[in-house]
Design a protein around this motif. Structure first.
Motif, PDB file in Angstrom:
ATOM      1  N   ALA A 180       4.063   6.327   6.075  1.00 16.09           N
ATOM      2  CA  ALA A 180       4.546   4.974   5.811  1.00 16.09           C
ATOM      3  C   ALA A 180       6.070   4.984   5.883  1.00 16.09           C
ATOM      4  O   ALA A 180       6.710   6.020   5.677  1.00 16.09           O
ATOM      5  N   VAL A 181       6.645   3.812   6.147  1.00 15.94           N
ATOM      6  CA  VAL A 181       8.101   3.707   6.296  1.00 15.94           C
ATOM      7  C   VAL A 181       8.587   2.470   5.559  1.00 15.94           C
ATOM      8  O   VAL A 181       7.942   1.421   5.575  1.00 15.94           O
TER       9      VAL A 181
ATOM     10  N   GLY B  75       3.175   8.415  -0.184  1.00 11.69           N
ATOM     11  CA  GLY B  75       2.251   8.151   0.903  1.00 11.69           C
ATOM     12  C   GLY B  75       1.814   6.706   0.953  1.00 11.69           C
ATOM     13  O   GLY B  75       2.565   5.795   0.603  1.00 11.69           O
ATOM     14  N   HIS B  76       0.564   6.471   1.364  1.00 16.78           N
ATOM     15  CA  HIS B  76       0.063   5.098   1.480  1.00 16.78           C
ATOM     16  C   HIS B  76      -1.457   5.089   1.400  1.00 16.78           C
ATOM     17  O   HIS B  76      -2.126   6.109   1.603  1.00 16.78           O
ATOM     18  N   LEU B  77      -2.001   3.905   1.102  1.00 18.94           N
ATOM     19  CA  LEU B  77      -3.446   3.730   0.965  1.00 18.94           C
ATOM     20  C   LEU B  77      -3.822   2.268   1.190  1.00 18.94           C
ATOM     21  O   LEU B  77      -2.961   1.403   1.361  1.00 18.94           O
ATOM     22  N   HIS B  78      -5.112   2.003   1.198  1.00 19.20           N
ATOM     23  CA  HIS B  78      -5.664   0.642   1.251  1.00 19.20           C
ATOM     24  C   HIS B  78      -5.654   0.125  -0.182  1.00 19.20           C
ATOM     25  O   HIS B  78      -6.482   0.534  -1.013  1.00 19.20           O
ATOM     26  N   PRO B  79      -4.737  -0.760  -0.544  1.00 22.85           N
ATOM     27  CA  PRO B  79      -4.552  -1.090  -1.961  1.00 22.85           C
ATOM     28  C   PRO B  79      -5.728  -1.808  -2.599  1.00 22.85           C
ATOM     29  O   PRO B  79      -6.043  -1.553  -3.773  1.00 22.85           O
ATOM     30  N   LEU B  80      -6.389  -2.702  -1.863  1.00 18.06           N
ATOM     31  CA  LEU B  80      -7.516  -3.405  -2.451  1.00 18.06           C
ATOM     32  C   LEU B  80      -8.681  -2.458  -2.678  1.00 18.06           C
ATOM     33  O   LEU B  80      -9.338  -2.500  -3.732  1.00 18.06           O
TER      34      LEU B  80
ATOM     35  N   GLY C  56       8.137  -3.152  -7.290  1.00 20.53           N
ATOM     36  CA  GLY C  56       7.899  -2.573  -5.977  1.00 20.53           C
ATOM     37  C   GLY C  56       7.317  -1.179  -5.998  1.00 20.53           C
ATOM     38  O   GLY C  56       6.989  -0.639  -4.943  1.00 20.53           O
ATOM     39  N   HIS C  57       7.167  -0.562  -7.173  1.00 22.48           N
ATOM     40  CA  HIS C  57       6.640   0.799  -7.286  1.00 22.48           C
ATOM     41  C   HIS C  57       5.337   0.831  -8.077  1.00 22.48           C
ATOM     42  O   HIS C  57       4.990   1.854  -8.667  1.00 22.48           O
ATOM     43  N   GLY C  58       4.601  -0.260  -8.058  1.00 21.52           N
ATOM     44  CA  GLY C  58       3.450  -0.376  -8.928  1.00 21.52           C
ATOM     45  C   GLY C  58       2.199   0.339  -8.476  1.00 21.52           C
ATOM     46  O   GLY C  58       1.304   0.555  -9.295  1.00 21.52           O
ATOM     47  N   VAL C  59       2.091   0.722  -7.206  1.00 18.63           N
ATOM     48  CA  VAL C  59       0.841   1.347  -6.765  1.00 18.63           C
ATOM     49  C   VAL C  59       0.564   2.606  -7.587  1.00 18.63           C
ATOM     50  O   VAL C  59      -0.565   2.861  -8.008  1.00 18.63           O
TER      51      VAL C  59
ATOM     52  N   GLY D 220       0.785  -1.227   0.000  1.00 19.93           N
ATOM     53  CA  GLY D 220       0.000   0.000   0.000  1.00 19.93           C
ATOM     54  C   GLY D 220       0.815   1.274   0.000  1.00 19.93           C
ATOM     55  O   GLY D 220       0.270   2.349   0.273  1.00 19.93           O
ATOM     56  N   GLN D 221       2.098   1.201  -0.325  1.00 19.31           N
ATOM     57  CA  GLN D 221       2.945   2.391  -0.289  1.00 19.31           C
ATOM     58  C   GLN D 221       2.988   3.041  -1.672  1.00 19.31           C
ATOM     59  O   GLN D 221       3.344   2.400  -2.664  1.00 19.31           O
ATOM     60  N   VAL D 222       2.630   4.288  -1.723  1.00 17.17           N
ATOM     61  CA  VAL D 222       2.597   5.084  -2.958  1.00 17.17           C
ATOM     62  C   VAL D 222       3.915   5.848  -3.028  1.00 17.17           C
ATOM     63  O   VAL D 222       4.093   6.862  -2.360  1.00 17.17           O
ATOM     64  N   ILE D 223       4.862   5.369  -3.827  1.00 18.27           N
ATOM     65  CA  ILE D 223       6.226   5.888  -3.794  1.00 18.27           C
ATOM     66  C   ILE D 223       6.529   6.627  -5.093  1.00 18.27           C
ATOM     67  O   ILE D 223       6.430   6.064  -6.184  1.00 18.27           O
ATOM     68  N   THR D 224       6.907   7.882  -4.971  1.00 22.12           N
ATOM     69  CA  THR D 224       7.351   8.650  -6.129  1.00 22.12           C
ATOM     70  C   THR D 224       8.707   8.136  -6.587  1.00 22.12           C
ATOM     71  O   THR D 224       9.589   7.862  -5.786  1.00 22.12           O
ATOM     72  N   GLY D 225       8.881   8.017  -7.896  1.00 25.06           N
ATOM     73  CA  GLY D 225      10.162   7.584  -8.437  1.00 25.06           C
ATOM     74  C   GLY D 225      10.148   6.131  -8.850  1.00 25.06           C
ATOM     75  O   GLY D 225       9.113   5.445  -8.836  1.00 25.06           O
ATOM     76  N   TYR D 226      11.324   5.660  -9.204  1.00 26.27           N
ATOM     77  CA  TYR D 226      11.519   4.289  -9.665  1.00 26.27           C
ATOM     78  C   TYR D 226      12.342   3.519  -8.634  1.00 26.27           C
ATOM     79  O   TYR D 226      12.824   4.079  -7.647  1.00 26.27           O
TER      80      TYR D 226
END
Length: 429
Positions: free
Chosen positions: A280-281, A181-186, A368-371, A73-79
């Motif tokens: 998120a961390v 950031g982060h979210l509820h992925p489902l 790992g950056h798919g969200v 559920g981690q929304v990460i900017t970048g690659y």
């Protein structure tokens, strides 16, 4: 991976209502057939249906039940690699475009959540945590690179600054990014599914694609029917094995299992004490741990990668031990659920998109950056179908290599298992 790890999770237990969808029975005809109802496929379907095209989506299980509904559920900017690495692989113009596209990926996610009123607990703030002096140097390099790129949302943290983000003695400092950031992925996936249905897309569940017969139109076969379409979009990410007609090209991305646990509810005060800013961390080891708070005040803690295709022995105890090394104050706290799923990685850890035939496109391997990136790549596939492929082609020009020993899955898994052993040894240095 055992079935219960694939189907039961805190995400499933806390999922928003979603309509039951039919199985494909018989023949359908559409402008576009999308294989896979995860972030990539649903994003493409939403974009295409909104443009007035007829769209059929085939999902092997249920909407969002692949990586899109099981990830951290981690929304990460970048690659997955720094932009300096990306810049060494492509032209200066493409590197500039790839940086801008990655920023668009996060904006697109936020815009879709707002526009479609998706209740997925989206929060901003993500910290990359340093465990050792080498990590601090890497954080400093990352901060300098982001400053060079004009990114305004990142700041370096010393030990005291990191302790304000996460109440753990484990970290020396790190990098805070308020643009991630982060979210509820489902629930995010289900929200995209509802939006695609509202736009006119037809989604069929329990309808795994068995193969694609090339042609114009192409034909996608299932056990109980088929779809004839002018275009086919393969959005299966880590689940391409055995898909005739497209499976071999998609073997350039390797499925990797990762696992997440949810603690029992901690209460608002206890949960907020662990992560006071609700960021998120993720730590900076190669074999990372990552975690965040849930909306009902649990700790969601992930890690425990497996390349072998088998669930590691004693997984629950091992995952709990990892959590306690970060948060020793959680001794005595019960683990309520544990689940896993496959993400797809590429050799260079950058997304791989392209064409298998002029009318058969794919996107996968977000590493790992798919969200955020998966939703963007779905949009780019839709643009290409609609006749504007320039942005899709920027990603398609990223050079990729096949995993060692080609498409033979057991050999690839063995090689990656050895690579993971090397990574763990490196993490000890």
């Amino acid at each position: 991976m055992q079935d219960q790890l694939a189907t039961d999770s805190w995400y499933v237990r806390s999922a928003a209502p979603f309509p039951a969808l039919p199985r494909l029975d018989g023949r359908e005809v559409a402008d576009v057939c999308v294989i896979g109802a995860g972030y990539t496929g649903l994003s493409a379907a939403l974009e295409l249906a909104a443009r007035g095209l007829s769209v059929v989506v085939l999902e092997a299980a249920k909407v969002g039940r692949g990586a899109s509904g099981r990830n951290g559920g981690q929304v990460i900017t970048g690659y997955n690699h720094p932009m300096s690495t990306v810049e060494g692989l492509v032209s200066p113009a493409d590197a500039k475009s790839l940086w801008e596209l990655n920023l668009e990926a996060t904006r697109l996610l936020a815009e879709r959540v707002e526009k479609h009123a998706i209740q997925c607990d989206l929060r901003w703030g993500w910290a990359h945590a340093a465990l050792k002096p080498r990590h601090l140097r890497e954080a400093e390099e990352a901060a300098a690179e982001l400053a060079r790129l004009g990114y305004p949302h990142a700041q370096l943290l010393d030990r005291d600054g990191m302790r304000q983000i996460v109440d753990s003695p484990a970290y020396l400092g790190g990098l805070l990014d308020m643009g991630s950031g982060h979210l509820h992925p489902l629930n995010y996936a289900l929200g995209l599914g509802r939006a695609a249905l509202d736009a006119g897309a037809r989604i069929f569940e329990a309808s795994p694609a068995l193969g694609v017969v090339h042609g114009d139109p192409a034909t996608v076969r299932t056990e109980h029917g088929e779809v004839r379409a002018r275009f086919v979009l393969a959005a299966v990410n880590a689940y391409a094995e055995g898909l005739e007609g497209v499976g071999a090209p998609l073997s350039w991305a390797m499925p990797v299992a990762t696992y997440v646990l949810a603690t029992e509810p901690l209460g608002a005060t206890h949960a907020a004490a662990l992560l006071p800013t609700d960021a998120a961390v993720a730590d900076m080891n190669l074999a990372i741990n990552y975690y965040r708070r849930s909306s009902d005040h649990r700790l969601l803690f992930g890690g425990g990668v497996s390349y072998s295709g088998f669930e590691p022995p004693g997984l629950k105890a091992r995952m709990r031990a990892k959590m306690l090394r970060v948060f020793p104050q959680l001794h005595g706290v019960r683990v309520d659920s544990l689940w896993g799923g496959h993400v797809a990685i590429t050799v260079n850890r950058l997304p791989r998109v392209g064409r298998i035939a002029p009318n058969i496109l794919f996107a996968h391997g977000y590493s790992g950056h798919g969200v955020a990136l998966a939703g963007l790549c779905g949009k780019l596939m839709a643009e290409a179908v609609a006749g504007t492929a320039e942005r899709f082609d920027v990603f398609a020009r990223i050079p990729h290599r096949h995993f060692p020993l080609g498409g033979w899955a057991p050999a690839r898994r063995a090689a990656l298992t050895l690579a993971m052993l090397w990574a763990r040894l490196k993490d000890l240095s």
